[in-house]
Enzyme design. Structure first.
Site, PDB file in Angstrom:
ATOM      1  N   SER A  25       1.057  -1.801   0.098  1.00  0.00           N
ATOM      2  CA  SER A  25      -0.299   0.016   0.251  1.00  0.00           C
ATOM      3  C   SER A  25       1.394   1.603  -0.003  1.00  0.00           C
ATOM      4  O   SER A  25       0.469   2.125   0.276  1.00  0.00           O
ATOM      5  CB  SER A  25      -0.865   0.031   0.319  1.00  0.00           C
ATOM      6  OG  SER A  25      -1.576  -1.419   1.355  1.00  0.00           O
ATOM      7  N   GLY A  53       1.325  -0.358   8.558  1.00  0.00           N
ATOM      8  CA  GLY A  53       2.257   1.062   9.138  1.00  0.00           C
ATOM      9  C   GLY A  53       3.609   1.612   7.780  1.00  0.00           C
ATOM     10  O   GLY A  53       3.905   2.511   8.301  1.00  0.00           O
ATOM     11  N   SER A  54       2.709   0.990   6.613  1.00  0.00           N
ATOM     12  CA  SER A  54       3.167   1.832   5.440  1.00  0.00           C
ATOM     13  C   SER A  54       3.497   3.087   4.931  1.00  0.00           C
ATOM     14  O   SER A  54       4.263   3.406   4.490  1.00  0.00           O
ATOM     15  CB  SER A  54       3.247   0.764   3.953  1.00  0.00           C
ATOM     16  OG  SER A  54       1.759   0.607   3.890  1.00  0.00           O
ATOM     17  N   ASP A  78      -4.686   2.203  14.925  1.00  0.00           N
ATOM     18  CA  ASP A  78      -5.503   1.105  14.630  1.00  0.00           C
ATOM     19  C   ASP A  78      -5.802   0.279  15.782  1.00  0.00           C
ATOM     20  O   ASP A  78      -5.342  -0.048  16.723  1.00  0.00           O
ATOM     21  CB  ASP A  78      -4.688   0.091  14.057  1.00  0.00           C
ATOM     22  CG  ASP A  78      -5.277  -0.568  12.504  1.00  0.00           C
ATOM     23  OD1 ASP A  78      -4.988  -0.619  11.607  1.00  0.00           O
ATOM     24  OD2 ASP A  78      -5.145  -1.708  13.207  1.00  0.00           O
ATOM     25  N   ASP A  94     -10.078   2.280  18.606  1.00  0.00           N
ATOM     26  CA  ASP A  94     -11.348   1.987  16.867  1.00  0.00           C
ATOM     27  C   ASP A  94     -11.418   3.789  16.717  1.00  0.00           C
ATOM     28  O   ASP A  94     -11.854   4.551  17.323  1.00  0.00           O
ATOM     29  CB  ASP A  94     -11.973   1.617  17.822  1.00  0.00           C
ATOM     30  CG  ASP A  94     -13.280   1.283  17.119  1.00  0.00           C
ATOM     31  OD1 ASP A  94     -13.393   2.166  15.908  1.00  0.00           O
ATOM     32  OD2 ASP A  94     -14.678   0.992  17.600  1.00  0.00           O
ATOM     33  N   ASP A 119      -6.982   4.095   5.293  1.00  0.00           N
ATOM     34  CA  ASP A 119      -6.519   3.409   4.175  1.00  0.00           C
ATOM     35  C   ASP A 119      -7.866   2.196   4.792  1.00  0.00           C
ATOM     36  O   ASP A 119      -7.167   1.209   4.239  1.00  0.00           O
ATOM     37  CB  ASP A 119      -5.438   2.944   4.093  1.00  0.00           C
ATOM     38  CG  ASP A 119      -5.043   1.924   2.946  1.00  0.00           C
ATOM     39  OD1 ASP A 119      -5.801   1.577   2.305  1.00  0.00           O
ATOM     40  OD2 ASP A 119      -4.099   0.984   3.268  1.00  0.00           O
ATOM     41  N   LYS A 159      -9.409   5.801   1.778  1.00  0.00           N
ATOM     42  CA  LYS A 159      -9.797   4.794   1.120  1.00  0.00           C
ATOM     43  C   LYS A 159     -11.463   4.661   0.805  1.00  0.00           C
ATOM     44  O   LYS A 159     -12.664   4.407   1.621  1.00  0.00           O
ATOM     45  CB  LYS A 159      -9.541   3.470   1.019  1.00  0.00           C
ATOM     46  CG  LYS A 159      -9.770   2.131   0.126  1.00  0.00           C
ATOM     47  CD  LYS A 159      -9.103   1.007   0.230  1.00  0.00           C
ATOM     48  CE  LYS A 159      -8.512   0.734   2.036  1.00  0.00           C
ATOM     49  NZ  LYS A 159      -7.557  -0.604   2.314  1.00  0.00           N
TER      50      LYS A 159
HETATM   51  C1  LIG Z   1      -5.712  -2.006   4.497  1.00  0.00           C
HETATM   52  S1  LIG Z   1      -5.100  -1.537   6.513  1.00  0.00           S
HETATM   53  C2  LIG Z   1      -4.196  -0.630   6.302  1.00  0.00           C
HETATM   54  C3  LIG Z   1      -2.428  -1.046   5.649  1.00  0.00           C
HETATM   55  C4  LIG Z   1      -2.213   0.317   5.558  1.00  0.00           C
HETATM   56  N1  LIG Z   1      -2.440   2.049   5.108  1.00  0.00           N
HETATM   57  C5  LIG Z   1      -0.517   0.430   5.284  1.00  0.00           C
HETATM   58  O1  LIG Z   1      -0.242   1.254   4.718  1.00  0.00           O
HETATM   59  O2  LIG Z   1      -0.068  -0.292   6.190  1.00  0.00           O
HETATM   60  C6  LIG Z   1      -6.711  -1.434   6.538  1.00  0.00           C
HETATM   61  C7  LIG Z   1      -6.562  -1.560   8.161  1.00  0.00           C
HETATM   62  O3  LIG Z   1      -8.154  -0.807   9.038  1.00  0.00           O
HETATM   63  C8  LIG Z   1      -8.065  -1.356  10.451  1.00  0.00           C
HETATM   64  N2  LIG Z   1      -9.252  -0.615  10.756  1.00  0.00           N
HETATM   65  C9  LIG Z   1     -10.924  -1.111  10.272  1.00  0.00           C
HETATM   66  N3  LIG Z   1     -11.244  -0.649  10.855  1.00  0.00           N
HETATM   67  C10 LIG Z   1     -10.720  -0.331  11.869  1.00  0.00           C
HETATM   68  C11 LIG Z   1     -11.420   0.756  12.847  1.00  0.00           C
HETATM   69  N4  LIG Z   1     -12.461   0.811  13.790  1.00  0.00           N
HETATM   70  N5  LIG Z   1     -10.911   1.500  13.474  1.00  0.00           N
HETATM   71  C12 LIG Z   1      -9.556   1.067  13.408  1.00  0.00           C
HETATM   72  N6  LIG Z   1      -8.787   0.575  12.602  1.00  0.00           N
HETATM   73  C13 LIG Z   1      -9.871  -0.238  12.092  1.00  0.00           C
HETATM   74  C14 LIG Z   1      -7.642  -2.610  10.743  1.00  0.00           C
HETATM   75  O4  LIG Z   1      -7.097  -3.489  11.647  1.00  0.00           O
HETATM   76  C15 LIG Z   1      -6.841  -3.135   9.472  1.00  0.00           C
HETATM   77  O5  LIG Z   1      -5.392  -2.962   9.868  1.00  0.00           O
END
Ligand SMILES: C[S@@+](CC[C@H](N)C(=O)[O-])C[C@H]1O[C@@H](n2cnc3c(N)ncnc32)[C@H](O)[C@@H]1O
Length: 297
Positions: A25, A53-54, A78, A94, A119, A159
């Site tokens: 990502s 974390g990227s 996250d 959250d 994201d 996103k």
């Molecule tokens: C696609 S990943 C993100 C990747 C990140 N941008 C990276 O570059 O590494 C989506 C993330 O959304 C988080 N997520 C989903 N619902 C959430 C919420 N209500 N609060 C915090 N994080 C949430 C998930 O735990 C997951 O780690």
């Protein structure tokens, strides 16, 4: 699928490991920045839904340059725990909970952010309508938090999945930002409905003071801004031509890797280990049980 076949099928996955990014990502945010110059003059950033974390790695590298401001701060939030990243404060929280906003504002010493990105992707249930609804709610939660934490003129990137009601979201965002663009980086597979809304120039209506409270629904929160599902559906019956269509921009160099192509073994080379092993993978409990250990949580 084995590591090496994924390396061939997805060259961004391979390239991420070579360059030290925790996830592919990273390239999406880098390509969005190439197109929209998102980080110039940016000091305080909130990275929502940030694990592994990227994006935070990209932000850390871009914002903590040699001559960065002493006020520079990055907060990454996250549900999952995140391994530390230089210059990034991680919060396991959250994004839909009002306390999370308080914790972010504490870290910023009460100052507002220049840039908020999200994201976010919820766990998929397989029930299409439910998944679409939860994803839409997550975007609205990210937007709610962004309206409370962003300074005027700040930017928001999130996103989205281009589904049925996407032009409703564009209209909603048009109430809050000078410019709203829908962007598709080349690192995002064209076979996926995923895109990113890039919202530039936060401009809340005069007198509107967004405040996150547990007793307010998303609908009530945005009430004064004309935003909300029920409100919009009833508006649409009357004001159909007011629906906004955001310009759609593909970004990333045309010579960059095609995320839908498979590359030959020669082009790929030896398989590499992940940059960062998952901190709380869904299979962790199963492995603990198999080894006869007590599950950790
Ligand atoms: C696609 S990943 C993100 C990747 C990140 N941008 C990276 O570059 O590494 C989506 C993330 O959304 C988080 N997520 C989903 N619902 C959430 C919420 N209500 N609060 C915090 N994080 C949430 C998930 O735990 C997951 O780690």
């Amino acid at each position: 699928m084995g590591k090496s076949s994924k390396d061939k099928r997805d060259l961004y996955y391979r390239r991420a490991k070579e360059e030290g990014w925790r996830a592919r990502s990273a390239f999406k945010l880098l390509q969005l920045n190439e197109q929209f110059d998102l980080f110039s003059g940016v000091t305080r950033v909130v990275d929502l839904c940030a694990a592994p974390g990227s994006w935070s790695q990209v932000l850390s590298k871009e914002i903590f340059t040699k001559d960065h401001s002493p006020d520079a701060r990055i907060v990454a939030v996250d549900l999952q725990p995140m391994s530390p990243i230089d210059h990034v404060t991680t919060l396991q929280a959250d994004i839909t909970h009002p306390k999370t906003l308080e914790r972010i504002m504490e870290i910023f010493g009460g100052k507002k952010a220049d840039f908020v990105c999200s994201d976010g992707a919820p766990d998929v249930t397989g029930l299409h309508d439910l998944d679409e609804y939860i994803q839409a709610q997550l975007i609205l939660s990210a937007l709610q938090l962004a309206t409370c934490v962003l300074k005027e003129g700040g930017s928001f990137v999130a996103k989205i999945f281009r589904g049925r009601d996407i032009d409703l979201l564009y209209s909603q965002l048009g109430y809050l930002f000078d410019k709203v663009i829908c962007a598709k980086p080349r690192a995002s597979r064209s076979s996926s409905l995923e895109s990113f809304i890039v919202c530039i120039g936060y401009r809340p209506r005069a007198g509107w003071k967004p405040e996150l409270r547990p007793d307010l629904s998303t609908e009530e929160f945005f009430q004064d801004m004309g935003i909300g599902r029920a409100r919009l559906h009833s508006d649409l019956a009357v004001d159909d031509e007011e629906r906004k269509v955001a310009p759609f921009i593909a970004c990333g160099d045309l010579n960059s890797i095609d995320s839908d192509a498979t590359y030959s073994r020669g082009e790929v080379g030896r398989s590499l280990d992940p940059v960062q092993m998952p901190t709380a993978p869904p299979y962790k409990r199963a492995l603990e049980r198999k080894r006869g250990e007590q599950p950790s949580e």
